[in-house]
Design a protein around this motif. Structure first.
Motif, PDB file in Angstrom:
ATOM      1  N   ALA A 104       0.787  -1.239   0.137  1.00 19.28           N
ATOM      2  CA  ALA A 104       0.050   0.120   0.044  1.00 19.28           C
ATOM      3  C   ALA A 104       0.892   1.446  -0.088  1.00 19.28           C
ATOM      4  O   ALA A 104       2.045   1.451   0.183  1.00 19.28           O
ATOM      5  CB  ALA A 104      -0.810   0.106   1.245  1.00 19.28           C
ATOM      6  N   TRP A 105       0.320   2.185  -0.381  1.00 22.14           N
ATOM      7  CA  TRP A 105       0.704   3.661  -0.276  1.00 22.14           C
ATOM      8  C   TRP A 105      -0.034   4.304   1.059  1.00 22.14           C
ATOM      9  O   TRP A 105      -1.014   4.564   0.825  1.00 22.14           O
ATOM     10  CB  TRP A 105       0.258   4.572  -1.571  1.00 22.14           C
ATOM     11  CG  TRP A 105       1.405   3.758  -2.762  1.00 22.14           C
ATOM     12  CD1 TRP A 105       0.617   2.674  -3.567  1.00 22.14           C
ATOM     13  CD2 TRP A 105       2.670   3.832  -3.294  1.00 22.14           C
ATOM     14  NE1 TRP A 105       1.544   2.432  -4.647  1.00 22.14           N
ATOM     15  CE2 TRP A 105       2.744   2.968  -4.380  1.00 22.14           C
ATOM     16  CE3 TRP A 105       3.702   4.638  -2.879  1.00 22.14           C
ATOM     17  CZ2 TRP A 105       3.855   3.125  -5.230  1.00 22.14           C
ATOM     18  CZ3 TRP A 105       4.911   4.521  -3.621  1.00 22.14           C
ATOM     19  CH2 TRP A 105       5.251   3.619  -4.530  1.00 22.14           C
ATOM     20  N   VAL A 106       0.797   4.533   1.946  1.00 24.09           N
ATOM     21  CA  VAL A 106       0.188   4.756   3.233  1.00 24.09           C
ATOM     22  C   VAL A 106       0.633   6.093   3.583  1.00 24.09           C
ATOM     23  O   VAL A 106       1.636   6.665   3.689  1.00 24.09           O
ATOM     24  CB  VAL A 106       0.682   3.923   4.341  1.00 24.09           C
ATOM     25  CG1 VAL A 106      -0.027   4.192   5.639  1.00 24.09           C
ATOM     26  CG2 VAL A 106       0.635   2.254   3.825  1.00 24.09           C
ATOM     27  N   THR A 107      -0.529   6.919   3.852  1.00 23.32           N
ATOM     28  CA  THR A 107      -0.438   8.181   4.587  1.00 23.32           C
ATOM     29  C   THR A 107      -0.757   7.969   6.022  1.00 23.32           C
ATOM     30  O   THR A 107      -1.829   7.591   6.435  1.00 23.32           O
ATOM     31  CB  THR A 107      -1.385   9.278   4.185  1.00 23.32           C
ATOM     32  OG1 THR A 107      -1.169   9.289   2.697  1.00 23.32           O
ATOM     33  CG2 THR A 107      -1.354  10.564   4.964  1.00 23.32           C
ATOM     34  N   ALA A 108       0.182   8.348   6.988  1.00 23.32           N
ATOM     35  CA  ALA A 108       0.280   7.832   8.319  1.00 23.32           C
ATOM     36  C   ALA A 108       0.208   9.313   9.203  1.00 23.32           C
ATOM     37  O   ALA A 108       1.122   9.949   9.316  1.00 23.32           O
ATOM     38  CB  ALA A 108       1.570   6.923   8.626  1.00 23.32           C
ATOM     39  N   VAL A 109      -0.960   9.251   9.826  1.00 22.17           N
ATOM     40  CA  VAL A 109      -1.248  10.624  10.398  1.00 22.17           C
ATOM     41  C   VAL A 109      -1.212  10.233  12.035  1.00 22.17           C
ATOM     42  O   VAL A 109      -1.538   9.339  12.654  1.00 22.17           O
ATOM     43  CB  VAL A 109      -2.880  10.916  10.042  1.00 22.17           C
ATOM     44  CG1 VAL A 109      -3.133  11.987  11.237  1.00 22.17           C
ATOM     45  CG2 VAL A 109      -3.085  11.345   8.797  1.00 22.17           C
ATOM     46  N   THR A 110      -0.409  11.591  12.336  1.00 22.75           N
ATOM     47  CA  THR A 110      -0.084  11.185  14.140  1.00 22.75           C
ATOM     48  C   THR A 110      -0.378  12.635  14.380  1.00 22.75           C
ATOM     49  O   THR A 110      -0.064  13.731  13.872  1.00 22.75           O
ATOM     50  CB  THR A 110       0.999  11.031  14.337  1.00 22.75           C
ATOM     51  OG1 THR A 110       1.377  11.025  16.023  1.00 22.75           O
ATOM     52  CG2 THR A 110       2.381  11.425  13.636  1.00 22.75           C
ATOM     53  N   ASN A 111      -0.911  12.641  15.616  1.00 17.58           N
ATOM     54  CA  ASN A 111      -1.044  14.221  16.537  1.00 17.58           C
ATOM     55  C   ASN A 111       0.053  14.397  17.371  1.00 17.58           C
ATOM     56  O   ASN A 111       0.248  15.303  18.172  1.00 17.58           O
ATOM     57  CB  ASN A 111      -2.411  14.220  17.222  1.00 17.58           C
ATOM     58  CG  ASN A 111      -2.549  13.440  18.245  1.00 17.58           C
ATOM     59  OD1 ASN A 111      -1.611  12.381  18.773  1.00 17.58           O
ATOM     60  ND2 ASN A 111      -3.548  13.637  19.279  1.00 17.58           N
ATOM     61  N   VAL A 112       1.247  13.677  17.392  1.00 18.99           N
ATOM     62  CA  VAL A 112       2.263  13.697  18.160  1.00 18.99           C
ATOM     63  C   VAL A 112       3.664  14.239  17.214  1.00 18.99           C
ATOM     64  O   VAL A 112       4.116  13.452  16.564  1.00 18.99           O
ATOM     65  CB  VAL A 112       2.923  12.395  18.843  1.00 18.99           C
ATOM     66  CG1 VAL A 112       3.998  12.754  20.069  1.00 18.99           C
ATOM     67  CG2 VAL A 112       1.731  11.968  19.531  1.00 18.99           C
ATOM     68  N   PRO A 113       4.127  15.403  17.315  1.00 20.70           N
ATOM     69  CA  PRO A 113       4.818  15.741  16.416  1.00 20.70           C
ATOM     70  C   PRO A 113       6.309  14.953  16.438  1.00 20.70           C
ATOM     71  O   PRO A 113       6.526  14.822  15.010  1.00 20.70           O
ATOM     72  CB  PRO A 113       5.299  17.296  17.025  1.00 20.70           C
ATOM     73  CG  PRO A 113       4.281  17.578  17.671  1.00 20.70           C
ATOM     74  CD  PRO A 113       3.545  16.410  18.158  1.00 20.70           C
ATOM     75  N   SER A 114       6.768  14.678  17.507  1.00 16.44           N
ATOM     76  CA  SER A 114       7.985  13.860  17.401  1.00 16.44           C
ATOM     77  C   SER A 114       8.117  12.395  16.529  1.00 16.44           C
ATOM     78  O   SER A 114       8.883  11.830  16.190  1.00 16.44           O
ATOM     79  CB  SER A 114       8.412  13.758  19.050  1.00 16.44           C
ATOM     80  OG  SER A 114       7.750  13.031  19.379  1.00 16.44           O
ATOM     81  N   HIS A 115       6.707  12.106  16.585  1.00 15.43           N
ATOM     82  CA  HIS A 115       6.455  10.637  16.037  1.00 15.43           C
ATOM     83  C   HIS A 115       6.748  10.620  14.534  1.00 15.43           C
ATOM     84  O   HIS A 115       7.109   9.649  13.872  1.00 15.43           O
ATOM     85  CB  HIS A 115       5.122  10.177  16.594  1.00 15.43           C
ATOM     86  CG  HIS A 115       5.234   9.631  17.732  1.00 15.43           C
ATOM     87  ND1 HIS A 115       4.020   9.074  18.440  1.00 15.43           N
ATOM     88  CD2 HIS A 115       5.923   9.801  18.832  1.00 15.43           C
ATOM     89  CE1 HIS A 115       4.157   8.831  19.474  1.00 15.43           C
ATOM     90  NE2 HIS A 115       5.217   9.115  19.914  1.00 15.43           N
ATOM     91  N   VAL A 116       6.632  11.874  14.103  1.00 17.19           N
ATOM     92  CA  VAL A 116       6.544  11.895  12.351  1.00 17.19           C
ATOM     93  C   VAL A 116       8.129  11.417  11.836  1.00 17.19           C
ATOM     94  O   VAL A 116       8.294  10.622  11.061  1.00 17.19           O
ATOM     95  CB  VAL A 116       6.479  13.434  11.944  1.00 17.19           C
ATOM     96  CG1 VAL A 116       6.838  13.337  10.399  1.00 17.19           C
ATOM     97  CG2 VAL A 116       4.958  13.772  12.186  1.00 17.19           C
TER      98      VAL A 116
END
Length: 289
Positions: A104-116
């Motif tokens: 898959a082509w995955v867009t991975a969304v997080t609300n924790v800045p350092s996790h990006v």
């Protein structure tokens, strides 16, 4: 049915701070990666107590990947090679799984800045850096329209205002696209407050989810109660907590207290899954047009 509290930026920031603070502990317990999962697993055979710590960790990781495989099976025909949105991706274990196992082509969304950056680094190590796009973004503000074949939410839907989020998901899905959810659902109302307080969530009953989903134009295809298989996961994590206690003596009182609270909540959740107070389930919902 519980009425959802109004969404607030203060609460959103508090949840992000909660996971920011837990990052190192998550890595110690569920790492080193690259596929680091911070969610329930499915266990069919719990080993007796006393198994060496490395083997317990292997079992935990295998059980977490088994959950993702079960969620893909629930979807039926997972959109291999398609565009997938991973909502609340954590440290990226699920995103890497969809990219590796399903191309898959995955867009991975997080609300924790350092996790990006952590997700980006782990994706490169896994060899799927080109397929995983980590994004610091509110789940309700993901840009685009009719651009995903699947939206996956593993233990993130319980943090979101369902009605508003389902409407956004429908707009993001292409016609025929699916929303695949794995989460804990409320069985008895009196368990909501302690669950929400400890896990920082807004847990809801399955009926609440289905009502909000139907109103948003998403139709149920699969509901699978896997509570019995999730119970064993908490036995494994309790075993991990015991290993951590004995391998790190002399910790400050605050850390000892936190581990004691964690053990109590793990036991509470395990019992609730066994007696019907909570349900761990998989939901597959589809946008039909």
């Amino acid at each position: 049915m519980r009425v959802e509290p109004p969404r607030s930026e203060a609460r959103h920031d508090a949840v992000a701070a909660y996971y920011e603070e837990k990052t190192e502990r998550i890595l110690r317990r569920y790492g080193p990666g690259p596929r680091v999962h911070f969610h329930v697993g499915l266990v069919d055979d719990v080993p007796p107590p006393g198994e060496p710590e490395p083997l317990v960790r292997e079992r935990v990781h295998a059980s977490q990947e088994a959950l993702l495989a079960e969620l893909a099976r629930a979807v039926g025909r997972f959109p291999d090679g398609g565009d997938v949105l991973d909502v609340g991706c954590g440290l990226g274990g699920g995103a890497l799984y969809w990219a590796s196992a399903h191309r898959a082509w995955v867009t991975a969304v997080t609300n924790v800045p350092s996790h990006v950056e952590l997700v980006r680094t782990f994706a490169e190590i896994e060899g799927v850096g080109a397929r995983v796009k980590p994004m610091h973004c509110d789940a309700l503000a993901v840009p685009g329209r009719a651009c995903f074949d699947a939206v996956v939410a593993v233990e993130s839907s319980s943090y979101l205002p369902r009605a508003e989020w389902f409407r956004r998901v429908r707009a993001l899905l292409r016609p025929g696209g699916v929303l695949a959810i794995a989460d804990c659902f409320l069985g008895r109302p009196e368990l909501a407050a302690p669950f929400d307080r400890y896990w920082r969530t807004r847990i809801g009953a399955v009926d609440e989810y289905l009502s909000a989903a139907h109103a948003a134009g998403l139709e149920l295809e699969v509901r699978d109660d896997v509570s019995g298989r999730a119970v064993g996961f908490w036995s494994l994590t309790l075993e991990l907590l015991a290993h951590e206690r004995y391998s790190t003596p002399g910790q400050p009182p605050s850390r000892v207290l936190a581990r004691s609270e964690s053990r109590r909540e793990h036991l509470r959740l395990q019992q609730a899954l066994m007696d019907g107070g909570l349900e761990y389930g998989l939901l597959v919902l589809r946008r039909e047009d």
